[in-house]
Design an enzyme around this catalytic site. Structure first.
Site, short mmCIF file in Angstrom:
data_model
loop_
_atom_site.label_atom_id
_atom_site.label_comp_id
_atom_site.label_asym_id
_atom_site.label_seq_id
_atom_site.Cartn_x
_atom_site.Cartn_y
_atom_site.Cartn_z
N ARG A 111 0.86 -1.18 0.00
CA ARG A 111 0.00 0.00 0.00
C ARG A 111 0.90 1.23 0.00
NH1 ARG A 111 -2.80 2.99 5.07
NH2 ARG A 111 -4.10 4.47 3.92
N ASP A 133 -3.30 4.55 -2.89
CA ASP A 133 -4.55 5.06 -2.32
C ASP A 133 -5.15 6.18 -3.15
OD1 ASP A 133 -5.53 3.70 -0.11
OD2 ASP A 133 -4.14 4.63 1.28
N GLY A 164 -12.00 6.61 10.73
CA GLY A 164 -11.01 6.00 11.61
C GLY A 164 -10.09 7.09 12.12
N ASN A 165 -8.89 6.70 12.56
CA ASN A 165 -7.93 7.71 12.99
C ASN A 165 -7.62 8.66 11.84
OD1 ASN A 165 -6.04 8.73 15.04
ND2 ASN A 165 -4.48 8.08 13.60
N HIS A 195 -15.31 6.43 5.28
CA HIS A 195 -14.20 5.69 5.89
C HIS A 195 -13.79 6.48 7.13
CE1 HIS A 195 -10.36 3.26 5.80
NE2 HIS A 195 -10.08 4.23 6.65
N ILE A 214 -13.70 3.33 13.17
CA ILE A 214 -14.82 4.00 13.84
C ILE A 214 -16.12 3.66 13.12
CG2 ILE A 214 -15.85 6.23 14.40
CD1 ILE A 214 -13.00 7.34 14.70
N ASN A 269 -17.31 0.10 14.00
CA ASN A 269 -17.47 -0.35 15.38
C ASN A 269 -18.24 0.60 16.30
OD1 ASN A 269 -15.77 -2.78 15.08
ND2 ASN A 269 -14.13 -1.32 14.74
N GLU A 306 -8.46 -3.74 2.70
CA GLU A 306 -7.49 -3.16 1.76
C GLU A 306 -6.46 -4.19 1.32
OE1 GLU A 306 -7.03 1.32 3.44
OE2 GLU A 306 -6.95 -0.31 4.91
N ARG A 324 -12.67 5.61 21.20
CA ARG A 324 -13.13 4.78 22.32
C ARG A 324 -12.85 5.46 23.65
NH1 ARG A 324 -9.84 -0.29 20.08
NH2 ARG A 324 -8.43 1.49 19.87
#
Length: 379
Positions: free
Chosen positions: A76, A133, A193-194, A191, A312, A315, A362, A268
């Site tokens: 990636r 990406d 997430g962090n 998408h 995120i 979940n 991915e 979280r």
């Protein structure tokens, strides 16, 4: 590219080496296809480098005794710039060109290329394939790829690239299997997430996305600020005496959820915290997702489906519900029970827009591209 409808390959093993670098707590974790842990151990000393972690992985692989060999290595690569819009076999010239793009993705590109160099050294003569990406977004119309800057700057590479393309391609492929007719319509994928971004797609192809010139733009993220008035950077440098390195550290590593909350970049931890600033950071994140949902719906001239993915997105059920409820103006009707139970479809019958949650893969996309490139060369 995406949208071809074929299933993603299944992994035999999967895992990760994280925390690499001097002074960090590095670990190598390996799981089987069912998610059971096969190996979980600390990486010490020289093993905390990319090359050391790869050596530890190969040592584990050799102990499996199944005679398997490494036929190719897929990587990636976050930024492909203007030139790399499809997977490519890596040689020294390609590696040099990708290294020149490191200033555009300073959190990711150097680590991506460190992994490439380690693999090239470990597997002499084995094909190394770069999967980008940015490539997924090369289908966007020109009007959505340009900044309102002089045309010479666009021609020099100052343009909207977009990121998380391998994740989006994974979702396109899975959604085409799950709901083939809907997947060809107007779909917004979040998408989250962090690192977080969103993409508006039509017929499985990118039309518009929230990240642009670098992975810094768009949504509020774990430590990245997201969308920012460019004049803020000028102010910080001229009036606050910050250097370019200072600003880069602030915007990429000290902002986002971490900067807003003063506590953590981890959603979280923020959800579990009673500190008011943690709740404010979550609200800010949600508001940015909702606003960009409207922007992408406008770019698509409507929306038929929304898909959540990423750490995120996959979940955080309560956060998904808050986002969907605030998108009620789109005609969304949330099935709260299905959402909390982790069902794939999150909306109730009669909802004008359907909402889904899918787990991105991915690595499977990279494996598919790597195999195809090798087969095409063999043929």
């Amino acid at each position: 590219m995406a949208g071809e409808g074929d299933a993603l390959p299944a992994a035999r093993w999967s895992g990760e080496a994280d925390g690499l670098g001097a002074g960090l707590k590095a670990r190598l974790r390996i799981r089987d296809a069912e998610g059971r842990t096969l190996h979980d151990a600390a990486l010490e000393g020289d093993s905390r480098s990319h090359q050391g972690a790869l050596a530890a992985l190969l040592e584990w692989h050799a102990r499996q005794g199944d005679g398997g060999r490494i036929a190719a290595v897929g990587h990636r690569i976050v930024h492909g710039g203007a030139n790399f819009v499809a997977p490519v076999r890596i040689d020294d010239a390609v590696l040099a060109e990708l290294a020149a793009l490191e200033p555009l993705a300073p959190l990711h590109q150097p680590h991506n290329l460190a992994g490439v160099r380690a693999a090239m050294k470990a597997f002499d003569g084995v094909p190394q394939v770069a999967c980008f990406d940015t490539a997924f977004h090369s289908t966007q119309p020109d009007v959505n790829r340009r900044f309102a800057l002089p045309r010479a700057l666009h021609d020099a590479g100052v343009r909207r690239y977009g990121f998380h393309g391998l994740s989006y391609e994974s979702i396109v492929t899975q959604f085409a299997q799950l709901a083939p007719q809907l997947a060809q319509q107007r779909v917004i994928v979040a998408h989250l997430g962090n690192g977080a971004s969103m993409c508006g797609m039509a017929e499985g192809r990118s039309v518009a996305t929230t990240m642009s010139f670098s992975p810094l733009d768009g949504l509020t993220m774990g430590t990245r600020c997201g969308h920012l008035d460019a004049a803020v950077v000028l102010y910080l440098m001229r009036s606050q005496g910050m250097s370019a390195d200072d600003v880069e550290k602030l915007l990429f590593r000290e902002s986002g959820l971490l900067g807003l909350s003063g506590i953590s970049s981890d959603m979280r931890e923020l959800e579990a915290s009673a500190v008011p600033a943690a709740a404010e950071a979550i609200t800010h994140f949600i508001e940015q997702v909702v606003q960009h949902m409207g922007s992408l719906a406008a770019a698509l001239r409507g929306v038929d489906a929304i898909v959540f993915t990423g750490g995120i997105g996959e979940n955080a059920a309560a956060l998904r519900e808050r986002i969907l409820l605030q998108c009620g103006w789109l005609g969304l009707r949330v099935d709260a029970q299905a959402n909390r139970a982790g069902k794939a479809q999150l909306t109730a019958p009669g909802s004008a827009v359907s909402a889904w949650v899918l787990r991105t893969d991915e690595e499977a996309v990279i494996a598919r591209h790597t195999a195809r490139l090798l087969l095409s060369r063999a043929g």
